[in-house]
Scaffold this motif. Structure first.
Motif, PDB file in Angstrom:
ATOM      1  N   ASN A  84       0.827  -1.207   0.000  1.00  0.00           N
ATOM      2  CA  ASN A  84       0.000   0.000   0.000  1.00  0.00           C
ATOM      3  C   ASN A  84       0.863   1.260   0.000  1.00  0.00           C
ATOM      4  O   ASN A  84       0.620   2.209  -0.761  1.00  0.00           O
ATOM      5  N   ALA A  85       1.852   1.287   0.888  1.00  0.00           N
ATOM      6  CA  ALA A  85       2.695   2.477   1.019  1.00  0.00           C
ATOM      7  C   ALA A  85       3.491   2.734  -0.257  1.00  0.00           C
ATOM      8  O   ALA A  85       3.578   3.868  -0.744  1.00  0.00           O
ATOM      9  N   LEU A  86       4.049   1.663  -0.813  1.00  0.00           N
ATOM     10  CA  LEU A  86       4.850   1.820  -2.027  1.00  0.00           C
ATOM     11  C   LEU A  86       3.972   2.207  -3.218  1.00  0.00           C
ATOM     12  O   LEU A  86       4.404   2.946  -4.107  1.00  0.00           O
ATOM     13  N   PHE A  87       2.762   1.698  -3.247  1.00  0.00           N
ATOM     14  CA  PHE A  87       1.830   2.083  -4.305  1.00  0.00           C
ATOM     15  C   PHE A  87       1.566   3.584  -4.255  1.00  0.00           C
ATOM     16  O   PHE A  87       1.561   4.270  -5.288  1.00  0.00           O
ATOM     17  N   ALA A  88       1.361   4.129  -3.050  1.00  0.00           N
ATOM     18  CA  ALA A  88       1.101   5.559  -2.923  1.00  0.00           C
ATOM     19  C   ALA A  88       2.288   6.375  -3.426  1.00  0.00           C
ATOM     20  O   ALA A  88       2.121   7.381  -4.140  1.00  0.00           O
ATOM     21  N   VAL A  89       3.501   5.948  -3.072  1.00  0.00           N
ATOM     22  CA  VAL A  89       4.700   6.676  -3.510  1.00  0.00           C
ATOM     23  C   VAL A  89       4.820   6.650  -5.034  1.00  0.00           C
ATOM     24  O   VAL A  89       5.089   7.666  -5.675  1.00  0.00           O
ATOM     25  N   GLU A  90       4.597   5.482  -5.621  1.00  0.00           N
ATOM     26  CA  GLU A  90       4.753   5.362  -7.072  1.00  0.00           C
ATOM     27  C   GLU A  90       3.617   6.053  -7.830  1.00  0.00           C
ATOM     28  O   GLU A  90       3.845   6.672  -8.875  1.00  0.00           O
ATOM     29  N   PHE A  91       2.390   5.962  -7.310  1.00  0.00           N
ATOM     30  CA  PHE A  91       1.280   6.668  -7.957  1.00  0.00           C
ATOM     31  C   PHE A  91       1.536   8.173  -7.931  1.00  0.00           C
ATOM     32  O   PHE A  91       1.284   8.871  -8.921  1.00  0.00           O
ATOM     33  N   ASP A  92       2.060   8.660  -6.818  1.00  0.00           N
ATOM     34  CA  ASP A  92       2.381  10.077  -6.703  1.00  0.00           C
ATOM     35  C   ASP A  92       3.420  10.471  -7.745  1.00  0.00           C
ATOM     36  O   ASP A  92       3.291  11.501  -8.412  1.00  0.00           O
ATOM     37  N   ARG A  93       4.450   9.648  -7.917  1.00  0.00           N
ATOM     38  CA  ARG A  93       5.501   9.960  -8.898  1.00  0.00           C
ATOM     39  C   ARG A  93       4.935  10.032 -10.307  1.00  0.00           C
ATOM     40  O   ARG A  93       5.277  10.911 -11.095  1.00  0.00           O
ATOM     41  N   ARG A  94       4.035   9.100 -10.619  1.00  0.00           N
ATOM     42  CA  ARG A  94       3.497   9.018 -11.968  1.00  0.00           C
ATOM     43  C   ARG A  94       2.508  10.137 -12.294  1.00  0.00           C
ATOM     44  O   ARG A  94       2.315  10.472 -13.463  1.00  0.00           O
ATOM     45  N   HIS A  95       1.869  10.703 -11.284  1.00  0.00           N
ATOM     46  CA  HIS A  95       0.776  11.646 -11.562  1.00  0.00           C
ATOM     47  C   HIS A  95       0.997  13.058 -11.033  1.00  0.00           C
ATOM     48  O   HIS A  95       0.156  13.936 -11.275  1.00  0.00           O
ATOM     49  N   LYS A  96       2.095  13.306 -10.325  1.00  0.00           N
ATOM     50  CA  LYS A  96       2.246  14.623  -9.718  1.00  0.00           C
ATOM     51  C   LYS A  96       2.411  15.724 -10.759  1.00  0.00           C
ATOM     52  O   LYS A  96       2.059  16.885 -10.496  1.00  0.00           O
ATOM     53  N   ASP A  97       2.912  15.382 -11.945  1.00  0.00           N
ATOM     54  CA  ASP A  97       3.038  16.404 -12.980  1.00  0.00           C
ATOM     55  C   ASP A  97       1.670  16.881 -13.462  1.00  0.00           C
ATOM     56  O   ASP A  97       1.548  17.963 -14.041  1.00  0.00           O
ATOM     57  N   ARG A  98       0.633  16.080 -13.216  1.00  0.00           N
ATOM     58  CA  ARG A  98      -0.740  16.482 -13.536  1.00  0.00           C
ATOM     59  C   ARG A  98      -1.378  17.245 -12.373  1.00  0.00           C
ATOM     60  O   ARG A  98      -2.542  17.620 -12.447  1.00  0.00           O
ATOM     61  N   GLY A  99      -0.621  17.416 -11.277  1.00  0.00           N
ATOM     62  CA  GLY A  99      -1.151  18.097 -10.106  1.00  0.00           C
ATOM     63  C   GLY A  99      -1.903  17.180  -9.176  1.00  0.00           C
ATOM     64  O   GLY A  99      -2.602  17.629  -8.270  1.00  0.00           O
ATOM     65  N   ILE A 100      -1.776  15.857  -9.387  1.00  0.00           N
ATOM     66  CA  ILE A 100      -2.428  14.867  -8.523  1.00  0.00           C
ATOM     67  C   ILE A 100      -1.397  14.333  -7.555  1.00  0.00           C
ATOM     68  O   ILE A 100      -0.323  13.883  -7.969  1.00  0.00           O
ATOM     69  N   ARG A 101      -1.685  14.359  -6.262  1.00  0.00           N
ATOM     70  CA  ARG A 101      -0.748  13.882  -5.262  1.00  0.00           C
ATOM     71  C   ARG A 101      -1.337  12.695  -4.506  1.00  0.00           C
ATOM     72  O   ARG A 101      -2.544  12.623  -4.280  1.00  0.00           O
ATOM     73  N   ALA A 102      -0.467  11.780  -4.123  1.00  0.00           N
ATOM     74  CA  ALA A 102      -0.890  10.611  -3.360  1.00  0.00           C
ATOM     75  C   ALA A 102      -0.066  10.520  -2.086  1.00  0.00           C
ATOM     76  O   ALA A 102       1.136  10.816  -2.089  1.00  0.00           O
ATOM     77  N   VAL A 103      -0.712  10.119  -0.995  1.00  0.00           N
ATOM     78  CA  VAL A 103      -0.020   9.946   0.278  1.00  0.00           C
ATOM     79  C   VAL A 103      -0.457   8.633   0.909  1.00  0.00           C
ATOM     80  O   VAL A 103      -1.545   8.126   0.632  1.00  0.00           O
ATOM     81  N   ALA A 104       0.400   8.071   1.738  1.00  0.00           N
ATOM     82  CA  ALA A 104       0.048   6.899   2.543  1.00  0.00           C
ATOM     83  C   ALA A 104      -0.029   7.349   3.990  1.00  0.00           C
ATOM     84  O   ALA A 104       0.793   8.152   4.434  1.00  0.00           O
ATOM     85  N   VAL A 105      -1.021   6.866   4.725  1.00  0.00           N
ATOM     86  CA  VAL A 105      -1.190   7.291   6.104  1.00  0.00           C
ATOM     87  C   VAL A 105      -1.268   6.096   7.042  1.00  0.00           C
ATOM     88  O   VAL A 105      -1.732   5.023   6.675  1.00  0.00           O
TER      89      VAL A 105
END
Length: 342
Positions: A190-211
């Motif tokens: 779960n945590a690694l998915f959040a980090v990688e999803f964030d990397r892939r989409h942050k240029d679109r202004g979409i951010r992902a976090v794991a809590v």
């Protein structure tokens, strides 16, 4: 966000003064525990919440308080979703994609914990299939509905410390099955998915976090006996002591003056992740409640499991079979994760 929140904070404390009118939020697992209170708090502050549940009849009965809040603020609707069935995930996402209404926040909350050995409808080990792969497919299929400025909040756990992800044996076909370790493996994913999803989409202004939402005695712990839980807590607190962090507080349900039992304050505080999700993506906000807790500052994680190769391998392993029929993901060049931004 200047207030300091902790184990005694409620979701309403965290969301105080925040008007969520016009914000659309998807929350998985809203028939009990964290998801139920998260949905209630968000709706009470004006959000339009879509909640998922495996059993809609059970969820309808359980979400009376959410629907009561929706009578005066926000809105709430239920949609069927069984994360242990990719067919169900596909049906749910098809319906949401057909509606074509964007989400400001997706909160991947639903999950199972320390289950006996079993498999999902698609043959994956129950905890990895439900906690990680189901959400992996769900979030990726809904990515077209995430506009710039939106957030993905993935509930991981400090239990990630119990296990790395064994890419050679995700389904415990060769290892002796260990329910708690399998849970830890799914939470690491779960945590690694959040980090990688964030990397892939942050240029679109979409951010992902794991809590890490806290340690709470909800229905999630139905398969965990008291002694096992004490052992987990001892190990986690020893690790926190090494980091000069305070120990976790395990809180039981509190009885209201009306005589009704209310969820533990730590349970209600989980909805605070939505405030991070809807705030500007500053490192200060994320340090407050988000990824630094789930992706703890342990050397072996930062130097190995958060490196580009590990994240890419987990993404690839997750996409190979679950997404074979969806064809939604295209491999992208890998770049190092910016761990200090969390």
């Amino acid at each position: 966000m200047t207030a300091k929140f902790g184990a005694t904070s409620t979701a309403d404390d965290v969301l105080a003064g925040l008007d969520l009118k016009g914000k659309r939020v998807l929350v998985t697992g809203t028939s009990s525990g964290l998801g139920l209170e998260t949905a209630r708090a968000l709706v009470a502050h004006g959000a339009d919440v879509v909640g998922t549940a495996r059993d809609l009849d059970k969820a309808h009965a359980a979400t009376a308080a959410v629907r009561a809040a929706a009578a005066t603020s926000g809105s709430f609707e239920l949609i069927e979703l069984d994360l242990g069935s990719l067919g169900s995930v596909g049906a749910c996402t098809d319906r949401l994609l057909f509606q074509a209404e964007p989400f400001d926040v997706v909160i991947a909350n639903a999950g199972v914990m320390a289950t006996h050995y079993g498999h999902t409808a698609d043959g994956f080990e129950t905890q990895m299939g439900t906690n990680h792969l189901g959400h992996f497919v769900l979030v990726n299929r809904l990515a077209p509905l995430l506009p710039g400025g939106s957030r993905v909040v993935v509930l991981s756990s400090n239990a990630h410390r119990m296990s790395d992800v064994d890419l050679e044996d995700l389904n415990y076909e060769r290892r002796t099955y260990d329910g708690p370790a399998a849970y830890g493996q799914s939470k690491t994913a779960n945590a690694l998915f959040a980090v990688e999803f964030d990397r892939r989409h942050k240029d679109r202004g979409i951010r992902a976090v794991a809590v890490h939402p806290g340690v709470i005695n909800t229905g999630l712990t139905r398969n965990v006996d008291v002694e096992m839980l004490k052992g987990w807590m001892a190990g986690l607190n020893a690790s926190r002591a090494q980091q000069r962090l305070p120990p976790f507080e395990f809180l039981k349900a509190q009885r209201r003056r009306s005589g009704r039992l209310s969820p533990p304050p730590a349970t209600r505080s989980a909805a605070g992740t939505a405030r991070i999700a809807m705030s500007r993506p500053s490192s200060r906000h994320r340090k407050t409640m988000a990824s630094r807790e789930a992706i703890a500052p342990m050397p072996w994680m930062q130097h190995e499991r958060l490196n580009c190769g590990a994240r890419a391998k987990i993404w690839s392993a997750s996409a190979t079979e679950p997404l074979a029929d969806w064809g939604r993901l295209v491999p992208q060049p890998c770049a190092p994760a910016q761990t200090n931004s969390f």
